[in-house]
Design a protein around this motif. Structure first.
Motif, short mmCIF file in Angstrom:
data_model
loop_
_atom_site.label_atom_id
_atom_site.label_comp_id
_atom_site.label_asym_id
_atom_site.label_seq_id
_atom_site.Cartn_x
_atom_site.Cartn_y
_atom_site.Cartn_z
N ASP A 430 -9.34 6.86 -7.85
CA ASP A 430 -8.76 5.83 -6.99
C ASP A 430 -7.26 5.73 -7.31
O ASP A 430 -6.86 5.30 -8.40
CB ASP A 430 -9.44 4.48 -7.26
CG ASP A 430 -8.97 3.37 -6.32
OD1 ASP A 430 -7.88 3.51 -5.73
OD2 ASP A 430 -9.69 2.36 -6.19
N SER A 449 -4.20 5.00 0.08
CA SER A 449 -4.72 3.89 0.88
C SER A 449 -3.67 3.33 1.84
O SER A 449 -3.99 2.85 2.93
CB SER A 449 -5.23 2.76 -0.02
OG SER A 449 -4.17 2.21 -0.79
N SER A 452 -3.12 4.99 5.62
CA SER A 452 -4.15 4.90 6.65
C SER A 452 -4.17 3.49 7.22
O SER A 452 -4.08 2.51 6.46
CB SER A 452 -5.53 5.23 6.08
OG SER A 452 -6.55 4.93 7.01
N LYS A 454 -6.62 1.93 8.06
CA LYS A 454 -7.80 1.26 7.52
C LYS A 454 -7.55 0.71 6.12
O LYS A 454 -8.28 -0.18 5.67
CB LYS A 454 -8.98 2.24 7.49
CG LYS A 454 -9.41 2.72 8.86
CD LYS A 454 -10.54 3.74 8.76
CE LYS A 454 -10.95 4.25 10.13
NZ LYS A 454 -12.00 5.31 10.04
N GLN A 455 -6.55 1.25 5.41
CA GLN A 455 -6.15 0.77 4.08
C GLN A 455 -7.30 0.81 3.08
O GLN A 455 -7.37 -0.03 2.17
CB GLN A 455 -5.59 -0.65 4.18
CG GLN A 455 -4.46 -0.81 5.18
CD GLN A 455 -3.11 -0.39 4.66
OE1 GLN A 455 -2.48 -1.09 3.89
NE2 GLN A 455 -2.66 0.79 5.08
N LEU A 456 -8.21 1.76 3.20
CA LEU A 456 -9.34 1.87 2.28
C LEU A 456 -8.92 2.63 1.03
O LEU A 456 -7.99 3.44 1.05
CB LEU A 456 -10.50 2.59 2.97
CG LEU A 456 -11.11 1.87 4.18
CD1 LEU A 456 -12.17 2.74 4.84
CD2 LEU A 456 -11.69 0.53 3.76
N SER A 458 -8.48 5.39 -1.73
CA SER A 458 -8.35 6.83 -1.51
C SER A 458 -8.05 7.54 -2.81
O SER A 458 -7.42 6.97 -3.71
CB SER A 458 -7.22 7.09 -0.50
OG SER A 458 -6.92 8.46 -0.39
#
Length: 484
Positions: A430, A449, A452, A454-456, A458
């Motif tokens: 992460d 993160s 994107s 979506k800010q998930l 990564s």
């Protein structure tokens, strides 16, 4: 507590480096209220500086409200309530800055786009900022900028004190016409509108051609700053998976049919963050889908000058194929000339250019005529080409070696672009967590993160090969990624 490398060659005093670094750690909650600071002797020994330097730094931090001195006990981080009161008292109206309310809650500030941009503007040594989006200052041609500024200052003073014109300094637009012609994009000066960088260009286009509730497509990953900007306008931001040769066409077709977007923002050449470029086949497919689903393509070509040209490497620009019918082309000079000048431009159809010039006028009247005159001077005198050749040569000289070193420390680079300054690397962990650890050592990373919509979380991160020449960065990555 170790702050990371203190540089005696950075142009910033050791005292100011200590103050900035400690204040940043307190702001980011890496040092909590009530924590005892290292003794003066211990801090000096750990960082190779004199006790006098540490005392001066600590005293400045006390004066600015970050630390408090307790007689006979040492220096301590101020408790949050006391710090808030102290800072509020020193601001007009006693108001807190945006985001300061977060300090009232426990936990580290979240890593988000604002966090990254804020830290990019901290004055830490460039060699400790592998996540930065710009080239090192000493790679830029400051002499050319200085000469151009002096030449502009010698012009008739009456030319320098007015507003200029909303569409932009005409000689610069004429020079940009020549520049675009070299890219096989035909644009008359009346089709060009100058802006305060590509950031403002994107904002103007989004404001003019979308309304709240409309959908804007972006690459995923892509340049992070526009996500929040578009969302603030009430737009729905949807990511299109980006592959090595351009967008995933199947996904683009499916999502276009579903969302009916108004705009699609794309880096055709030297995509940020991967430095890959659009293939000719993908370019034709993107244009076909834009026609079928009636959306405008906004081609952000800010890294244009870092590409060596189609005679050396393939590169397809949508604006060259479309000739500004359905494509709005954006460019600028912040990455290769001087970010501080904030000079960018929009090239589009005459009708859209008129609308955008009016929008710009209603937003901020005009952009800086002085900055545009400086850029014109640099471009028109011919030295810019030689400067860009030197920059590309330096990048080419370190790219392969830097990528090999990345792989040795445990990073995976599955697509190696032959130009540009960015690498989109896989850390296998992460990268938000890795970024927090790096900041504790006064190093700035750019976690995946943020790239994107979506800010998930990564495992990816963007690395700038020009900003990875500091041994301390490699030691940190070796230690955290478990490779030697």
């Amino acid at each position: 507590m170790v702050l990371g490398l203190l540089s005696r060659e950075s142009g910033e005093t050791l005292i100011d480096q200590i103050v900035r670094s400690v204040a940043a750690r307190i702001d980011d909650r890496l040092l909590r209220g009530g924590a005892r600071m290292p003794s003066i002797r211990a801090f000096a020994a750990a960082h190779g500086v004199s006790a006098f330097t540490v005392v001066a730094g600590y005293d400045k931090l006390v004066a600015s409200g970050y630390l408090e001195s307790r007689r006979g006990a040492g220096f301590f981080v101020r408790e949050p309530a006391a710090m808030e009161l102290n800072l509020a008292q020193r601001r007009p109206g006693g108001r807190r800055r945006t985001g300061e309310a977060e300090r009232e809650h426990p936990g580290v500030k979240p890593i988000d786009v604002v966090w990254l941009v804020r830290n990019m503007f901290r004055q830490m040594p460039h060699g400790q900022m592998p996540g930065t989006g710009v080239l090192p200052p000493d790679w830029m041609d400051g002499v050319a900028i200085g000469n151009a500024l002096r030449a502009v200052s010698r012009q008739n003073a009456n030319l320098l004190i007015g507003y200029g014109v909303p569409q932009g300094f005409l000689p610069l637009r004429q020079q940009l016409q020549l520049k675009l012609a070299e890219l096989e994009i035909a644009a008359a000066p009346e089709q060009i509108v100058t802006t305060a960088g590509v950031t403002q260009a994107l904002d103007l286009v989004a404001r003019e051609f979308t309304r709240p509730g409309d959908t804007i497509f972006v690459d995923d990953p892509a340049w992070f700053l526009m996500f929040g900007s578009f969302a603030a306008l009430g737009a729905k931001v949807v990511g299109i998976p980006r592959l090595a040769d351009g967008p995933d066409i199947a996904q683009l077709a499916e999502l276009a049919a579903l969302h009916k977007p108004k705009l699609y923002i794309i880096n055709s050449v030297l995509h940020n963050p991967s430095s890959t470029s659009l293939s000719a086949a993908k370019a034709f497919q993107v244009l076909r889908l834009a026609e079928e689903h009636d959306f405008i393509i906004v081609e952000d070509d800010i890294y244009c000058d870092l590409h060596p040209g189609v005679a050396v490497q393939p590169a397809t620009r949508l604006a060259a194929l479309d000739q500004l019918q359905r494509v709005i082309y954006l460019g600028g000079f912040s990455k290769t000339m001087a970010a501080n000048l904030r000079v960018g431009f929009i090239a589009t159809s005459p009708e859209r250019a008129e609308r955008l010039a009016d929008r710009k006028m209603l937003t901020m009247l005009t952009t800086s005529d002085i900055g545009e005159r400086v850029v014109y001077k640099v471009l028109s005198e011919g030295s810019f080409r030689k400067h860009i050749d030197r920059v590309r040569a330096r990048l080419d000289g370190i790219r392969a070696k830097t990528i090999r070193q990345m792989e040795r420390v445990g990073l995976k680079v599955d697509v190696v672009a032959p130009a540009g300054m960015f690498v989109w690397a896989d850390a296998g962990c992460d990268t938000n967590v890795l970024t927090e650890k790096a900041m504790a050592h006064n190093m700035l990373l750019a976690p995946g993160s943020l790239f994107s919509p979506k800010q998930l979380p990564s495992t990816r991160m963007r690395l700038n090969v020009a900003a990875m020449q500091e041994p301390a960065v490699w030691r940190f990555l070796e230690r955290e990624l478990g490779r030697s």
